[in-house]
Design a protein around this motif. Structure first.
Motif, mmCIF file in Angstrom:
data_model
loop_
_atom_site.group_PDB
_atom_site.id
_atom_site.type_symbol
_atom_site.label_atom_id
_atom_site.label_comp_id
_atom_site.label_asym_id
_atom_site.label_seq_id
_atom_site.Cartn_x
_atom_site.Cartn_y
_atom_site.Cartn_z
ATOM 1 N N ASP A 182 48.046 44.965 24.013
ATOM 2 C CA ASP A 182 48.750 46.316 23.889
ATOM 3 C C ASP A 182 48.482 46.850 25.112
ATOM 4 O OD1 ASP A 182 46.354 47.484 23.465
ATOM 5 O OD2 ASP A 182 46.417 47.445 21.093
ATOM 6 N N ASP A 183 49.129 48.201 25.096
ATOM 7 C CA ASP A 183 48.896 49.178 26.595
ATOM 8 C C ASP A 183 47.501 49.317 26.631
ATOM 9 O OD1 ASP A 183 51.755 48.936 26.599
ATOM 10 O OD2 ASP A 183 51.836 51.155 26.340
ATOM 11 N N ASP A 184 46.703 50.019 25.852
ATOM 12 C CA ASP A 184 45.380 50.460 26.046
ATOM 13 C C ASP A 184 44.518 49.101 26.403
ATOM 14 O OD1 ASP A 184 46.020 53.032 25.478
ATOM 15 O OD2 ASP A 184 45.240 52.956 23.506
ATOM 16 N N ALA A 185 44.649 47.919 25.893
ATOM 17 C CA ALA A 185 43.906 46.841 25.974
ATOM 18 C C ALA A 185 44.219 46.496 27.340
ATOM 19 C CB ALA A 185 43.976 45.800 24.726
ATOM 20 N N TYR A 186 45.473 46.317 27.521
ATOM 21 C CA TYR A 186 46.038 45.716 28.983
ATOM 22 C C TYR A 186 45.151 46.677 29.843
ATOM 23 C CZ TYR A 186 48.956 44.366 32.781
ATOM 24 O OH TYR A 186 49.400 43.937 33.969
ATOM 25 N N THR A 187 45.384 48.043 30.078
ATOM 26 C CA THR A 187 44.893 48.757 30.931
ATOM 27 C C THR A 187 43.276 48.455 30.998
ATOM 28 O OG1 THR A 187 46.417 50.483 30.527
ATOM 29 C CG2 THR A 187 44.261 51.178 31.512
ATOM 30 N N GLN A 188 42.578 48.239 29.897
ATOM 31 C CA GLN A 188 41.067 48.309 30.152
ATOM 32 C C GLN A 188 40.878 46.794 30.448
ATOM 33 O OE1 GLN A 188 38.696 50.632 29.631
ATOM 34 N NE2 GLN A 188 40.661 51.990 29.262
ATOM 35 N N ALA A 189 41.566 45.842 30.388
ATOM 36 C CA ALA A 189 41.150 44.453 31.145
ATOM 37 C C ALA A 189 41.460 44.747 32.597
ATOM 38 C CB ALA A 189 42.200 43.557 30.574
ATOM 39 N N CYS A 190 42.568 45.380 32.853
ATOM 40 C CA CYS A 190 42.825 45.306 34.446
ATOM 41 C C CYS A 190 41.656 46.112 34.955
ATOM 42 C CB CYS A 190 44.178 46.001 34.593
ATOM 43 S SG CYS A 190 45.492 44.970 34.298
ATOM 44 N N CYS A 191 41.205 47.103 34.401
ATOM 45 C CA CYS A 191 40.150 48.176 34.841
ATOM 46 C C CYS A 191 38.639 47.137 34.899
ATOM 47 C CB CYS A 191 39.718 49.151 33.851
ATOM 48 S SG CYS A 191 41.195 50.585 34.178
ATOM 49 N N GLY A 192 38.615 46.313 33.891
ATOM 50 C CA GLY A 192 37.359 45.445 33.859
ATOM 51 C C GLY A 192 37.429 44.410 35.112
ATOM 52 N N ASP A 193 38.625 44.190 35.413
ATOM 53 C CA ASP A 193 38.842 43.268 36.487
ATOM 54 C C ASP A 193 38.615 43.891 37.827
ATOM 55 O OD1 ASP A 193 40.108 41.026 38.177
ATOM 56 O OD2 ASP A 193 41.489 42.446 38.773
ATOM 57 N N LEU A 194 38.956 45.131 37.854
ATOM 58 C CA LEU A 194 38.673 46.259 38.990
ATOM 59 C C LEU A 194 37.195 46.298 39.154
ATOM 60 C CD1 LEU A 194 39.416 48.122 41.350
ATOM 61 C CD2 LEU A 194 39.651 49.877 39.574
ATOM 62 N N GLU A 195 36.472 46.701 38.248
ATOM 63 C CA GLU A 195 35.065 46.876 38.293
ATOM 64 C C GLU A 195 34.435 45.452 38.780
ATOM 65 O OE1 GLU A 195 33.167 49.913 35.742
ATOM 66 O OE2 GLU A 195 34.297 48.644 34.274
ATOM 67 N N GLN A 196 34.772 44.292 38.347
ATOM 68 C CA GLN A 196 34.118 43.122 38.602
ATOM 69 C C GLN A 196 34.284 43.047 40.272
ATOM 70 O OE1 GLN A 196 35.279 39.118 37.165
ATOM 71 N NE2 GLN A 196 33.480 39.196 36.041
ATOM 72 N N ILE A 197 35.624 42.999 40.579
ATOM 73 C CA ILE A 197 35.790 42.896 41.808
ATOM 74 C C ILE A 197 35.098 43.678 42.846
ATOM 75 C CG2 ILE A 197 37.535 43.620 43.673
ATOM 76 C CD1 ILE A 197 39.625 42.263 41.745
ATOM 77 N N LEU A 198 34.910 44.931 42.512
ATOM 78 C CA LEU A 198 34.335 45.804 43.425
ATOM 79 C C LEU A 198 32.529 45.434 43.312
ATOM 80 C CD1 LEU A 198 35.583 49.365 42.052
ATOM 81 C CD2 LEU A 198 35.666 48.378 44.391
ATOM 82 N N ASP A 199 31.922 45.051 42.224
ATOM 83 C CA ASP A 199 30.569 44.546 42.090
ATOM 84 C C ASP A 199 30.328 43.383 42.951
ATOM 85 O OD1 ASP A 199 29.900 46.761 40.430
ATOM 86 O OD2 ASP A 199 30.075 45.546 38.680
#
Length: 434
Positions: A182-199
């Motif tokens: 769903d929208d919220d979970a999709y956003t959080q998954a993409c944000c998780g991807d962003l954080e991992q990429i940064l790390d």
């Protein structure tokens, strides 16, 4: 009189092989236009729902813009940013005022590619880093620098770059591994991807060396891929904690086209450090630029200028266009007409097995074509839709990673009757394809 066929022959003889007109072997010529319509050299009339790729934004031969350009042409057409000119200064003031960016500074360029190039120059200079984040399925321009941040293999002509670019999950949900969320979970998954990429990938650790994230609020060439509201606001929380700048590429979403907001970024509860604009602001006249907060814009310490950016002729067109958009609430019209378009079209094509999705917002509408009841792209169907619409008197565009997305972008002042005419043509075209 020259015919369309003769003109096509001359076109192919003088332009590079990689420059091709829409509709392949049967392109159309555009001789003149009025309002939402254009005519070819043979006198055939077409309803224009692509506007030269979202650039003729408030109609062909629009009286306010035409009068402003004619008046300015009779005075002086060019001076460059090295000289003072009231039209240029006034337009910069007006764009700064509507940008939403505090303590805004404006730099004019001649194209969206150059505007995005300038934004990257500012971000990398300000952060003293060549590390840049961009979105998957993105397109930001044709220049050498902007090709590096384009994650769209069918439009990316070179992988050579001085930038260190990493692409993150974004708004193209249909083909995302997170599409079933769903929208919220999709956003959080993409944000998780962003954080991992940064790390994992940034020099200096945890994103400390990354200059910026550049993103289109709705991806244009990418087929009007639209993320959930608030998506970039959540990403910005991650960026802000690491002093990473956010650039909103508003080349296609700006000036009220999404209907709900004047800028695409406003759907996300975030104010960017920079935004870029182009295309529709001059209603067909070459005009583009960057808006940034002063601290970021003033990071350049050497003398620089733009030869053609903000020239008096383009600035006069820009001022007339912006005034017309605001005075006539064309943002509100984009919302109403976009809703009317979807309300009429969606039931007519809801059961078509080769249409995977109709998406977009306001007057940015896309139809993605696939092989029946699958996600396997079918670019031939998109070509058939675009060509079939042309044969029936309607011009639409194409896009998408696989060339399988029909892009529909009427003028912001499109009328109800024009919306209805276009829907009837699209529905008839889809029915004829079967």
């Amino acid at each position: 009189m020259t015919s369309t066929a003769e003109l096509a022959q001359r076109y192919r003889a003088v332009f590079p092989s990689w420059l091709g007109p829409l509709h392949g072997e049967n392109p159309i010529s555009i001789d003149h236009g009025d309002g939402g319509y254009v005519w070819d050299l043979e006198g055939n009339r077409y309803l224009d729902f692509f506007g030269g790729v979202l650039t003729t934004m408030i109609g062909h031969n629009q009286p306010d813009v035409t009068a402003a350009v004619q008046a300015q042409a009779a005075k002086v057409m060019h001076s460059s940013t090295l000289y003072l000119n009231e039209e240029m200064v006034a337009l910069a003031e007006e764009i700064a005022a509507v940008s939403g960016i505090p303590d805004a500074r404006v730099f004019f360029t001649a194209s969206g590619s150059e505007a995005n190039d300038t934004a990257l120059l500012l971000a990398t200079s300000y952060r003293r880093s060549n590390q840049v984040l961009a979105m998957r399925n993105s397109y930001h321009g044709r220049s050498f620098t902007t090709q590096a941040i384009t994650s769209h293999s069918s439009w990316r002509s070179s992988s050579i770059s001085g930038l260190d670019v990493t692409f993150v999950q974004g708004g193209y949900r249909l083909r995302s591994p997170f599409r079933d969320l769903d929208d919220d979970a999709y956003t959080q998954a993409c944000c998780g991807d962003l954080e991992q990429i940064l790390d994992m990938t940034s020099a200096g650790g945890a994103g400390s060396g990354v200059a910026c994230l550049i993103a289109e609020p709705i991806q244009g060439v990418g087929g009007f891929a639209t993320p959930p509201d608030g998506f970039f606001g959540q990403m910005h929380k991650i960026l802000e904690g690491r002093d990473i700048l956010f650039i909103s590429d508003e080349v296609q979403t700006g000036w009220g086209r999404t209907g709900e907001h004047f800028w695409g970024y406003q759907a996300h509860g975030v104010t960017p450090d920079m935004l870029t604009f182009a295309k529709g602001v001059g209603n067909g006249v070459g005009l583009a630029g960057v808006v940034a907060r002063a601290e970021v814009m003033d990071t350049i310490k050497v003398t620089s200028f733009s030869t053609f950016g903000g020239n008096p002729l383009a600035a006069a067109a820009g001022r007339a266009t912006l005034k017309h958009v605001l005075d006539h609430d064309l943002q509100g019209n984009a919302l109403r007409m976009g809703e009317r378009f979807r309300r009429r079209l969606d039931p007519l094509i809801a059961d078509v097995a080769w249409i995977a999705e109709v998406r977009g917002r306001g007057l940015m509408i896309a139809i993605e074509t696939v092989q029946d009841d699958s996600l396997h792209p079918d670019p031939a169907k998109a070509v058939a839709v675009a060509d079939g619409c042309k044969e029936r008197g309607l011009l639409v565009g194409k896009g998408g990673l696989y060339g399988n997305v029909v892009r529909i972008a009427p003028m912001l002042n499109v009328s109800e009757s024009e919306i209805d005419e276009a829907v009837d043509i699209i529905a008839a075209t889809v029915a004829a394809i079967g």
